[in-house]
Write a protein that holds these residues in place. Structure first.
Motif, PDB file in Angstrom:
ATOM      1  N   ALA A  15      -8.463   3.089  -2.428  1.00 23.32           N
ATOM      2  CA  ALA A  15      -8.821   1.666  -3.457  1.00 23.32           C
ATOM      3  C   ALA A  15      -7.872   2.465  -4.680  1.00 23.32           C
ATOM      4  CB  ALA A  15     -10.258   1.609  -3.624  1.00 23.32           C
ATOM      5  N   ASP A  16      -7.975   3.786  -4.736  1.00 24.29           N
ATOM      6  CA  ASP A  16      -7.220   4.136  -6.157  1.00 24.29           C
ATOM      7  C   ASP A  16      -5.740   4.114  -6.031  1.00 24.29           C
ATOM      8  OD1 ASP A  16      -7.604   5.828  -8.704  1.00 24.29           O
ATOM      9  OD2 ASP A  16      -6.160   7.009  -7.285  1.00 24.29           O
ATOM     10  N   ALA A  17      -5.006   3.636  -7.000  1.00 21.10           N
ATOM     11  CA  ALA A  17      -3.631   3.367  -6.622  1.00 21.10           C
ATOM     12  C   ALA A  17      -2.975   4.611  -6.760  1.00 21.10           C
ATOM     13  CB  ALA A  17      -3.117   2.584  -8.042  1.00 21.10           C
ATOM     14  N   VAL A  18      -3.213   5.650  -7.376  1.00 18.03           N
ATOM     15  CA  VAL A  18      -2.563   7.175  -7.464  1.00 18.03           C
ATOM     16  C   VAL A  18      -2.839   7.744  -5.929  1.00 18.03           C
ATOM     17  CG1 VAL A  18      -2.500   9.298  -8.343  1.00 18.03           C
ATOM     18  CG2 VAL A  18      -2.828   7.385  -9.751  1.00 18.03           C
ATOM     19  N   GLU A  19      -4.076   7.725  -5.399  1.00 15.45           N
ATOM     20  CA  GLU A  19      -4.480   8.305  -4.163  1.00 15.45           C
ATOM     21  C   GLU A  19      -3.780   7.240  -3.037  1.00 15.45           C
ATOM     22  OE1 GLU A  19      -8.259   8.983  -1.173  1.00 15.45           O
ATOM     23  OE2 GLU A  19      -8.443   8.149  -3.249  1.00 15.45           O
ATOM     24  N   LEU A  20      -3.589   6.166  -3.316  1.00 16.32           N
ATOM     25  CA  LEU A  20      -2.766   5.122  -2.286  1.00 16.32           C
ATOM     26  C   LEU A  20      -1.534   5.732  -2.189  1.00 16.32           C
ATOM     27  CD1 LEU A  20      -2.789   2.939  -0.418  1.00 16.32           C
ATOM     28  CD2 LEU A  20      -2.849   1.495  -2.311  1.00 16.32           C
ATOM     29  N   GLN A  21      -0.875   5.634  -3.263  1.00 16.44           N
ATOM     30  CA  GLN A  21       0.656   6.144  -3.528  1.00 16.44           C
ATOM     31  C   GLN A  21       1.005   7.396  -2.611  1.00 16.44           C
ATOM     32  OE1 GLN A  21       3.196   4.493  -4.077  1.00 16.44           O
ATOM     33  NE2 GLN A  21       3.399   3.046  -5.774  1.00 16.44           N
ATOM     34  N   THR A  22      -0.168   8.468  -2.768  1.00 24.43           N
ATOM     35  CA  THR A  22       0.241   9.736  -2.459  1.00 24.43           C
ATOM     36  C   THR A  22       0.127   9.499  -0.812  1.00 24.43           C
ATOM     37  OG1 THR A  22      -0.709  10.729  -4.248  1.00 24.43           O
ATOM     38  CG2 THR A  22      -0.869  12.042  -2.376  1.00 24.43           C
ATOM     39  N   GLU A  23      -1.035   8.911  -0.196  1.00 19.86           N
ATOM     40  CA  GLU A  23      -1.157   8.692   0.944  1.00 19.86           C
ATOM     41  C   GLU A  23       0.095   8.068   1.705  1.00 19.86           C
ATOM     42  OE1 GLU A  23      -4.360   7.224   4.541  1.00 19.86           O
ATOM     43  OE2 GLU A  23      -4.854   7.775   2.326  1.00 19.86           O
ATOM     44  N   LEU A  24       0.588   6.905   0.760  1.00 17.82           N
ATOM     45  CA  LEU A  24       1.823   6.171   1.530  1.00 17.82           C
ATOM     46  C   LEU A  24       3.012   7.242   1.681  1.00 17.82           C
ATOM     47  CD1 LEU A  24       1.554   2.931  -0.384  1.00 17.82           C
ATOM     48  CD2 LEU A  24       1.271   3.036   2.139  1.00 17.82           C
ATOM     49  N   GLY A  25       3.278   8.208   0.771  1.00 16.16           N
ATOM     50  CA  GLY A  25       4.280   9.099   0.590  1.00 16.16           C
ATOM     51  C   GLY A  25       4.238  10.098   2.034  1.00 16.16           C
ATOM     52  N   ALA A  26       2.833  10.394   2.207  1.00 13.11           N
ATOM     53  CA  ALA A  26       2.611  11.182   3.367  1.00 13.11           C
ATOM     54  C   ALA A  26       2.866  10.638   4.731  1.00 13.11           C
ATOM     55  CB  ALA A  26       1.358  11.971   3.180  1.00 13.11           C
ATOM     56  N   TYR A  51      -5.468   3.505   7.880  1.00 11.90           N
ATOM     57  CA  TYR A  51      -4.479   4.139   7.757  1.00 11.90           C
ATOM     58  C   TYR A  51      -4.587   5.712   8.453  1.00 11.90           C
ATOM     59  CZ  TYR A  51      -2.212   1.306   4.055  1.00 11.90           C
ATOM     60  OH  TYR A  51      -1.518   0.216   3.480  1.00 11.90           O
ATOM     61  N   ARG A  52      -5.843   6.073   8.555  1.00 11.02           N
ATOM     62  CA  ARG A  52      -6.111   7.438   9.162  1.00 11.02           C
ATOM     63  C   ARG A  52      -5.758   7.397  10.674  1.00 11.02           C
ATOM     64  NH1 ARG A  52     -12.266   9.036  10.193  1.00 11.02           N
ATOM     65  NH2 ARG A  52     -11.038  10.503  11.688  1.00 11.02           N
ATOM     66  N   TYR A  53      -5.760   6.163  10.919  1.00 14.55           N
ATOM     67  CA  TYR A  53      -5.487   5.961  12.746  1.00 14.55           C
ATOM     68  C   TYR A  53      -3.941   5.692  12.798  1.00 14.55           C
ATOM     69  CZ  TYR A  53     -10.415   6.729  12.994  1.00 14.55           C
ATOM     70  OH  TYR A  53     -11.972   7.039  13.201  1.00 14.55           O
ATOM     71  N   SER A  54      -3.654   4.512  12.374  1.00 16.76           N
ATOM     72  CA  SER A  54      -2.215   4.121  12.539  1.00 16.76           C
ATOM     73  C   SER A  54      -1.290   4.177  11.453  1.00 16.76           C
ATOM     74  CB  SER A  54      -2.393   2.504  13.206  1.00 16.76           C
ATOM     75  OG  SER A  54      -2.445   1.629  11.889  1.00 16.76           O
ATOM     76  N   GLY A  55      -1.560   4.711  10.258  1.00 19.22           N
ATOM     77  CA  GLY A  55      -0.612   4.867   9.456  1.00 19.22           C
ATOM     78  C   GLY A  55       0.534   5.417   9.532  1.00 19.22           C
ATOM     79  N   VAL A  56       0.487   6.688  10.135  1.00 17.66           N
ATOM     80  CA  VAL A  56       1.916   7.414  10.413  1.00 17.66           C
ATOM     81  C   VAL A  56       2.846   6.418  11.669  1.00 17.66           C
ATOM     82  CG1 VAL A  56       2.796   9.351  11.907  1.00 17.66           C
ATOM     83  CG2 VAL A  56       0.814   9.516  10.498  1.00 17.66           C
ATOM     84  N   ILE A  57       2.029   5.817  12.426  1.00 17.30           N
ATOM     85  CA  ILE A  57       3.025   4.907  13.203  1.00 17.30           C
ATOM     86  C   ILE A  57       3.563   3.697  12.596  1.00 17.30           C
ATOM     87  CG2 ILE A  57       2.555   3.283  15.278  1.00 17.30           C
ATOM     88  CD1 ILE A  57       0.603   5.476  16.414  1.00 17.30           C
ATOM     89  N   ALA A  58       2.792   2.992  11.603  1.00 17.36           N
ATOM     90  CA  ALA A  58       3.261   2.072  10.862  1.00 17.36           C
ATOM     91  C   ALA A  58       4.266   2.644  10.004  1.00 17.36           C
ATOM     92  CB  ALA A  58       2.373   1.395  10.051  1.00 17.36           C
ATOM     93  N   GLY A  59       4.074   3.813   9.282  1.00 21.93           N
ATOM     94  CA  GLY A  59       5.160   4.510   8.513  1.00 21.93           C
ATOM     95  C   GLY A  59       6.591   4.472   9.069  1.00 21.93           C
ATOM     96  N   ALA A  60       6.556   4.865  10.167  1.00 24.18           N
ATOM     97  CA  ALA A  60       7.704   5.036  10.934  1.00 24.18           C
ATOM     98  C   ALA A  60       8.973   3.869  10.886  1.00 24.18           C
ATOM     99  CB  ALA A  60       7.484   5.483  12.497  1.00 24.18           C
ATOM    100  N   ALA A  61       7.927   2.497  10.888  1.00 20.84           N
ATOM    101  CA  ALA A  61       8.868   1.517  10.750  1.00 20.84           C
ATOM    102  C   ALA A  61       8.916   1.054   9.390  1.00 20.84           C
ATOM    103  CB  ALA A  61       7.981   0.229  11.269  1.00 20.84           C
ATOM    104  N   TYR A  62       7.912   1.415   8.409  1.00 22.45           N
ATOM    105  CA  TYR A  62       8.443   1.167   6.924  1.00 22.45           C
ATOM    106  C   TYR A  62       9.343   2.044   6.280  1.00 22.45           C
ATOM    107  CZ  TYR A  62       4.943  -2.313   6.960  1.00 22.45           C
ATOM    108  OH  TYR A  62       3.900  -3.429   7.129  1.00 22.45           O
ATOM    109  N   ALA A  63       9.595   3.268   6.923  1.00 20.96           N
ATOM    110  CA  ALA A  63      10.786   4.138   6.518  1.00 20.96           C
ATOM    111  C   ALA A  63      12.092   3.477   6.609  1.00 20.96           C
ATOM    112  CB  ALA A  63      10.767   5.483   7.288  1.00 20.96           C
TER     113      ALA A  63
END
Length: 265
Positions: A15-26, A51-63
Motif C-alpha cells: 500500500a506504500d508507494a515507495v515500497e510498491l515501486q521497489t517491489e515492482l522494480g524487483a 505479488y509474492r506468488y505471481s508477481g515474478v510471472i506477471a513481471g516477465a510480461a510487463y517487461a
C-alpha cells in the motif's frame, strides 16, 4: 472526481508507494531479458494473484512494455466477487492505486452501454482484484494512459471479441488477467497447466474455468485472435514468457494455483 479507491492494496501488493515501486522494480526483469519481438506488441496475458506468488510471472510480461508505448489499456478479467452475466463496466471517472489515479476512457466505456450484454455495475468492480493488481505494473511501465476496465462474467467468446474489436488499435494495449488451475497438488497442476498453456499458445478458445479462472475473457480474446489470424505461424498467437505455480513461491504444495504469462505480437 468520482474515483474507485484501491481495494486490495496492502493485501495483494504494498500500500506504500515507495515500497510498491521497489517491489515492482524487483519483479520486472530488464527489457533485454524478454523474448524478441517479431512484430509490434498488441496484448499481454498475465496472472492476478498476490505479488509474492505471481508477481515474478506477471513481471516477465510487463517487461515487454516501455513508457509511452500505448495511450490506452483495455483490461479484461473475471468476476470473483459477484455473480455476473455479460460484461460489467464501472460508472466512475478513475481508478486509484498507491501510485496515483488512472483516468478511465469514459467515452469508450459509455459507448459499450448500447450492447445488450454490457451492464454498468460498480459492485462488480468495487472489490475485484483481478483488474486492480495489474494497474501498478502498467503505471510503472507505461507512465500515463487511459483505462478501459471490464469485468467479464458468463459471456460468449463472440461477445467478448466484439468488445475487443471496438478498441483494438495500435495505441491500445489489450491485457487479459487470468490464473490457471486451482487447488490441485503441485504435480497434478503442472500437468493440467501444461495442457492449458498449449491451448493458449495455439489460440484455441475452448478453455473451462477449471483450467483458467479467467476463461471467459481469455476465450473471447483467443476467439478474436482467430478472427484476425494472418496465417503466418507465431504471429498473432500468444507466446509463453514464464509459467509456474504458488508452491514455487511459498504456498502449500498440495493446494496450488497455476500461473503463466504471455505476449501477443
Amino acid at each position: 472526481m468520482n474515483i474507485r479507491p484501491a481495494a486490495v492494496a496492502g493485501y495483494f501488493y504494498p500500500a506504500d508507494a515507495v515500497e510498491l515501486q521497489t517491489e515492482l522494480g524487483a519483479l520486472i526483469p530488464p527489457a533485454s531479458a524478454t523474448v524478441s519481438a517479431p512484430a509490434p506488441l498488441r496484448a499481454l496475458i498475465v496472472p492476478h494473484a498476490g505479488y509474492r506468488y505471481s508477481g515474478v510471472i506477471a513481471g516477465a510480461a510487463y517487461a515487454c512494455l516501455s513508457a509511452g508505448a500505448f495511450q490506452r489499456v483495455l483490461l479484461l478479467g473475471p468476476a470473483h466477487r459477484v455473480a455476473l452475466r455479460g460484461i460489467a463496466i464501472p460508472s466512475v471517472a478513475a481508478f486509484d492505486t498507491p501510485l496515483g489515479a488512472i483516468a478511465l476512457d469514459r467515452a469508450g466505456l459509455d459507448s459499450l452501454r448500447a450492447l445488450p450484454f454490457v451492464q454498468q455495475r460498480d459492485d462488480a468492480h468495487a472489490k475485484e482484484h483481478a483488474l486492480e493488481v495489474q494497474l501498478p505494473f502498467l503505471q510503472r511501465q507505461l507512465g500515463a494512459f487511459t483505462l478501459l476496465p471490464l469485468v467479464v462474467g458468463d459471456c460468449e467468446p463472440e461477445q467478448v471479441a466484439m468488445v475487443i474489436e471496438q478498441f483494438a488499435d495500435a495505441k491500445t494495449l489489450i491485457v487479459i488477467s487470468t490464473d490457471l488451475s486451482h487447488f490441485h497438488s503441485d504435480a497434478e497442476a503442472r500437468v493440467l497447466d501444461a495442457e492449458t498453456i498449449a491451448h493458449i499458445e495455439n489460440a484455441e478458445p475452448m478453455l473451462e474455468p477449471e483450467q483458467a479462472c479467467g476463461a471467459m475473457p481469455l476465450n473471447g480474446f483467443l476467439y478474436f485472435l482467430n478472427q484476425h489470424s494472418h496465417g503466418d505461424g507465431a504471429r498473432g498467437k500468444p507466446q509463453l514468457l514464464r509459467a509456474g505455480n504458488s508452491a514455487e513461491y511459498g504456498g502449500p504444495a498440495d493446494r496450488v494455483v497455476g500461473y503463466a504469462s504471455f505476449c501477443v505480437h
